[in-house]
Design an enzyme around this catalytic site. Sequence first.
Site, PDB file in Angstrom:
ATOM      1  N   TYR A  71       0.829  -1.215   0.000  1.00 40.24           N
ATOM      2  CA  TYR A  71       0.000   0.000   0.000  1.00 40.24           C
ATOM      3  C   TYR A  71       0.866   1.268   0.000  1.00 40.24           C
ATOM      4  CZ  TYR A  71      -3.707  -3.310   1.111  1.00 40.24           C
ATOM      5  OH  TYR A  71      -4.595  -4.362   1.069  1.00 40.24           O
ATOM      6  N   TYR A 129     -11.550  -0.654   0.533  1.00 42.19           N
ATOM      7  CA  TYR A 129     -11.419  -0.167   1.922  1.00 42.19           C
ATOM      8  C   TYR A 129     -10.062   0.459   2.170  1.00 42.19           C
ATOM      9  CZ  TYR A 129      -8.332  -3.763   3.970  1.00 42.19           C
ATOM     10  OH  TYR A 129      -7.250  -4.541   4.316  1.00 42.19           O
ATOM     11  N   ARG A 130      -9.125   0.304   1.221  1.00 40.77           N
ATOM     12  CA  ARG A 130      -7.741   0.714   1.445  1.00 40.77           C
ATOM     13  C   ARG A 130      -7.039   0.572   0.111  1.00 40.77           C
ATOM     14  NH1 ARG A 130      -4.344  -3.318   5.370  1.00 40.77           N
ATOM     15  NH2 ARG A 130      -2.491  -2.064   5.721  1.00 40.77           N
TER      16      ARG A 130
END
Length: 525
Positions: free
Chosen positions: A91, A466-467
Amino acid sequence: MQLKLPPRTSPKQFDAALAAFARVVGKDWVLASDADRDAYSDIYAPGSAEPWASSAAVAPASVDEVRAIVRLANEHKVPLWPVSRGKNLGYGTAAPRMAGSVVLDLGRMNKIIELDARLAYAVLEPGVSFFDLYEEIQRQKLPLWLSVPGNAWGSVLGNAFEHGIGYTPYGLHARNLCGFEVVMPDGDLVRTGMGAMAGNHAWHLHPLSYGPTLDLAFTQSSLGVVTRAGLWLQPAPPSSLELVFDIPNEDDIGWVIDTIAPLKISGLVDQNVFIPSWLGKMVLKGQRADFWDKPSAIPEWRVAELLKQYKLGYWQVALRLYGDETVVKAKADIVKAAMARHLAAPPTEHWWHEGEPMNAIDTTMGVPSAVPLQMSDWVGGRGAHMGFSPVVPATSEHVLGQLKRSRKIIADHDVDFYASFTIGGRFATNINMLMYDRDQPAQIDNIKKLFNALIAGTAQAGYGEYRTHLGWMDTVMDTYDFNGHALRRLNEKIKDALDPNGVIAPGKQGVWPSAYRAQAKEGRA
Ligand code: ADP
């Protein structure tokens, strides 16, 4: 990595800011060499990490130092990117959304402030890792269990702030947070919840504030730097039983969801149930070249052969029950009867009782491990991965729809398919792992196109992520479009009110302060 200055900062201003930071933390804790910048870069970046390059890092050791750094950041107009341990692999790792930001590394603030077995909670600083907390609990022989993400090499709080998930009854990590201490963008210090009263004894126990409850506004957020938080922990159960079901076919995920989700919603199953597809097991057995010698995605006939050869189901369900043995047995009978309506083969059963050793890589028992990192080696070379992570309702219609849609988009891009669904309650989190070799430009280009196609196709069908990775934070925020992006407008209003100089995490999750809104176009993958 080459020096990239923050936008609108001259080399002279930048040097003055670093010198001022060094007067607060000592010059050893201002890290600004090329090698330092490499260390804070996104080591899993799809292609070059330059779009998300930091200019330096600064590592304070106390709340007072954090406050002083944040005040100096305002004075010198230098943006900061707070990380707890900065291990957010897939991420963005420790790297900032906006190139030139200075990473505010909180790894030195690693005190376990409280560890209370009676009320089952901890109070932590951001630098405490899952391994630190696990080892301290073992050292003190406390009856407490953690909830850990698959790859647990990062910070306990950092993972919860990023809305990470685990596979125990405490698996929705942000929901275990209770009572924050936050350095605000102007350097002020706030305590949320009961902690707003000096000396209050219930700060980390009662989850609501008197007035609006702001705790979660500081997660996936750029509204402050969290310097400590309470975290509820699972009381160690006296016994636990794992039921492992091999689920033969791809489409079986429909009945699996319709069988397990009601048990989870009713509370009979309290764990977050993780259901990975077969590739989750294969990545631990070798590299893709060991099983398929072509660059194209592994075709279905070869998948069928591999499942047969390695005696794997298309999906695995490792469902764990926790508690008193008689209660666990009774619950297991209900789970087994429900699964037996669709599956002839009984599950493999593994009992654990208090005092027995735990399996060193069992995330469902909250034991931290870095074994799943192995998946990055699947493609060989400088292997890395990213997760495409939408959330869907926990019913067969939605899960099968999501599976078919992402499966087709991934197949159209000729990439291996590795999905998991985690039943978190009324919803399932669908993580699609995409592995690539950072040194193969054509592969990287294809993965980026694939990621954009997944976001667009999924949003069109009515689901959001969600991310996400730094390079797609704006693209995903764009998909949250109700009433002309009302949520983004609200976030920007709050951001500008609290952080007029935009010094904390500009661009985090697609929220830009007006000071840097022009930068929103840059660093999009
Ligand atoms: P981990 O080491 O567990 O992977 P990170 O430290 O990388 O976690 O944190 C993940 C993200 O959460 C960061 O990129 C940052 O956006 C946010 N974050 C982490 N720690 C803080 C903090 N103390 N205050 C505010 N935001 C934070």
